[in-house]
Write a protein that holds these residues in place. Sequence first.
Motif, PDB file in Angstrom:
ATOM      1  N   ALA A  78      49.757  17.169 101.638  1.00  0.00           N
ATOM      2  CA  ALA A  78      49.955  15.743 101.885  1.00  0.00           C
ATOM      3  C   ALA A  78      48.766  14.932 101.381  1.00  0.00           C
ATOM      4  O   ALA A  78      48.931  13.832 100.833  1.00  0.00           O
ATOM      5  CB  ALA A  78      50.174  15.494 103.374  1.00  0.00           C
ATOM      6  N   GLU A  79      47.559  15.466 101.542  1.00  0.00           N
ATOM      7  CA  GLU A  79      46.366  14.771 101.069  1.00  0.00           C
ATOM      8  C   GLU A  79      46.363  14.652  99.552  1.00  0.00           C
ATOM      9  O   GLU A  79      45.976  13.616  98.993  1.00  0.00           O
ATOM     10  CB  GLU A  79      45.112  15.515 101.540  1.00  0.00           C
ATOM     11  N   LEU A  80      46.786  15.720  98.871  1.00  0.00           N
ATOM     12  CA  LEU A  80      46.848  15.683  97.410  1.00  0.00           C
ATOM     13  C   LEU A  80      47.854  14.640  96.934  1.00  0.00           C
ATOM     14  O   LEU A  80      47.575  13.879  96.002  1.00  0.00           O
ATOM     15  CB  LEU A  80      47.215  17.059  96.845  1.00  0.00           C
ATOM     16  N   LEU A  81      49.027  14.605  97.573  1.00  0.00           N
ATOM     17  CA  LEU A  81      50.045  13.637  97.183  1.00  0.00           C
ATOM     18  C   LEU A  81      49.509  12.209  97.295  1.00  0.00           C
ATOM     19  O   LEU A  81      49.714  11.383  96.402  1.00  0.00           O
ATOM     20  CB  LEU A  81      51.293  13.805  98.061  1.00  0.00           C
ATOM     21  N   GLU A  82      48.798  11.945  98.379  1.00  0.00           N
ATOM     22  CA  GLU A  82      48.268  10.602  98.595  1.00  0.00           C
ATOM     23  C   GLU A  82      47.144  10.280  97.609  1.00  0.00           C
ATOM     24  O   GLU A  82      47.108   9.200  97.014  1.00  0.00           O
ATOM     25  CB  GLU A  82      47.752  10.464 100.027  1.00  0.00           C
ATOM     26  N   ALA A  83      46.215  11.237  97.428  1.00  0.00           N
ATOM     27  CA  ALA A  83      45.059  11.001  96.555  1.00  0.00           C
ATOM     28  C   ALA A  83      45.469  10.860  95.092  1.00  0.00           C
ATOM     29  O   ALA A  83      44.870  10.078  94.342  1.00  0.00           O
ATOM     30  CB  ALA A  83      44.051  12.134  96.709  1.00  0.00           C
ATOM     31  N   ALA A  84      46.483  11.632  94.678  1.00  0.00           N
ATOM     32  CA  ALA A  84      46.908  11.607  93.271  1.00  0.00           C
ATOM     33  C   ALA A  84      47.948  10.524  93.002  1.00  0.00           C
ATOM     34  O   ALA A  84      48.196  10.185  91.840  1.00  0.00           O
ATOM     35  CB  ALA A  84      47.465  12.969  92.873  1.00  0.00           C
ATOM     36  N   GLY A  85      48.565  10.007  94.049  1.00  0.00           N
ATOM     37  CA  GLY A  85      49.580   8.987  93.868  1.00  0.00           C
ATOM     38  C   GLY A  85      50.861   9.510  93.245  1.00  0.00           C
ATOM     39  O   GLY A  85      51.505   8.812  92.453  1.00  0.00           O
ATOM     40  N   ILE A  86      51.225  10.742  93.574  1.00  0.00           N
ATOM     41  CA  ILE A  86      52.465  11.324  93.057  1.00  0.00           C
ATOM     42  C   ILE A  86      53.374  11.674  94.230  1.00  0.00           C
ATOM     43  O   ILE A  86      52.940  11.686  95.387  1.00  0.00           O
ATOM     44  CB  ILE A  86      52.194  12.587  92.205  1.00  0.00           C
TER      45      ILE A  86
END
Length: 217
Positions: free
Chosen positions: A102-110
């Motif tokens: 979930a953190e990656l999705l938010e940080a990368a904007g994907i």
Amino acid sequence: MTSQAARSHMSIGEVLALLQGEFPDVTISKIRFLEGEGLIEPERSPSGFRKFTHLHVEQLRFILTEQRDHYLPLRVIKDRMAESFGRPRALPDKQEVRLGRAELLEAAGIDEETLAECEDYGLLTPVARRYDEEALKIARTVGALARFGLGARHLRAVKAAAERECGLVEQSVAPVLKRRAPGAIGEAEETARELSNLLLDLHASLVRTGVRSVLGR
């Protein structure tokens, strides 16, 4: 800045010209690599260009001589430089990136679909369900490319090219690792990083040349 001070600074190309007579194998990528490893610290102009002094040239000459004549790894050369030139400014410790899904999705904007596609095509592989800094960079880049209609499935050729380049690096460092001599791992790491930088520079130049050809320029 006075005209005298301006003349005391050199571009990276001028530094290269001063060193190549004594060190024919030195390249601009090599100088950038040594800067990235913290052995030299050129100033930057407001527009981002490196500004080298004669001290930087002497430091580079010292580093290259130690590598050529004594085959020393950079961490040893750095200690020797501290004795001769003084210890460079300590850089703050870089915090390691470890992101959950979930953190990656938010940080990368994907979105989840894009991430799943990246994993399906081998562009991203979590370790213990965590994603590191490189994974974040990849995810952000894939997200940016999606705006141009390029999805993960279109990027398989890029991944294949990267794997072939990694194979070239592995082929080059394998003899060093086989020696099992003291410092071999450090030498292999330095060689791999420098080769990676050179391959990245070559790859970028080839892409730019190809794009100019496509545009008829």
